[in-house]
Design a protein around this motif. Sequence first.
Motif, short mmCIF file in Angstrom:
data_model
loop_
_atom_site.label_atom_id
_atom_site.label_comp_id
_atom_site.label_asym_id
_atom_site.label_seq_id
_atom_site.Cartn_x
_atom_site.Cartn_y
_atom_site.Cartn_z
N PRO A 72 65.54 20.57 -16.61
CA PRO A 72 64.43 21.81 -16.97
C PRO A 72 63.41 21.80 -15.99
CG PRO A 72 64.02 19.78 -18.42
CD PRO A 72 65.22 19.24 -17.56
N GLU A 73 63.03 20.97 -14.95
CA GLU A 73 61.94 21.22 -14.47
C GLU A 73 61.75 22.42 -13.72
OE1 GLU A 73 63.75 18.33 -14.25
OE2 GLU A 73 62.46 17.00 -15.41
N GLY A 74 62.69 23.03 -13.26
CA GLY A 74 62.89 24.04 -12.12
C GLY A 74 62.38 23.74 -10.92
N THR A 75 62.83 22.57 -10.38
CA THR A 75 62.50 21.89 -9.18
C THR A 75 63.59 22.53 -7.95
OG1 THR A 75 61.40 20.14 -10.35
CG2 THR A 75 61.84 19.97 -7.62
N TRP A 76 63.12 23.11 -7.07
CA TRP A 76 64.10 23.69 -5.85
C TRP A 76 64.21 22.57 -4.84
CZ3 TRP A 76 66.90 28.38 -6.27
CH2 TRP A 76 66.66 28.98 -7.26
N TYR A 77 65.18 22.38 -4.27
CA TYR A 77 65.50 21.26 -3.21
C TYR A 77 66.28 21.83 -1.96
CZ TYR A 77 63.98 17.59 -6.17
OH TYR A 77 62.99 16.72 -6.95
N THR A 78 66.00 21.40 -1.04
CA THR A 78 66.93 21.37 0.27
C THR A 78 67.39 20.05 0.55
OG1 THR A 78 67.61 22.57 2.31
CG2 THR A 78 65.52 21.56 2.06
N TYR A 79 68.32 19.83 1.21
CA TYR A 79 68.84 18.46 1.89
C TYR A 79 69.70 18.66 3.21
CZ TYR A 79 72.89 20.47 -0.31
OH TYR A 79 73.83 21.40 -0.61
#
Length: 103
Positions: free
Chosen positions: A71-78
């Motif tokens: 639920p945090e709405g944290t966007w990542y790339t990797y």
Amino acid sequence: MSYYKRHIFFCTNRREEEGRQCCQQAGSEEARDYAKARAKGLGITGAGGVRVNKAGCLDRCEEGPIAVVYPEGTWYTYVDSADIDEIVDEHLVHGREVKRLKI
Ligand code: FES
């Protein structure tokens, strides 16, 4: 209370036309499979735990490959499996955002 504690979506969109990148070009299917296996191996999947899903285009293609945790709405790339390990171990298990991979 939500059914899953955390939910991570990996964009696995494949774009056929030239000129715009897509997450599948960067190995997002493999990344999702790797994350799912790791989460399963840690015993954190299932109701009350974590769910690892595929998603269609999340419309942040140029910043990809993309994953987002709710639920945090944290966007990542990797880039590689070490990055996936860190997202799973830190964020999905402990709820700690991995700042260096955030977009
Ligand atoms: S193709 Fe992955 S965000 Fe658009």
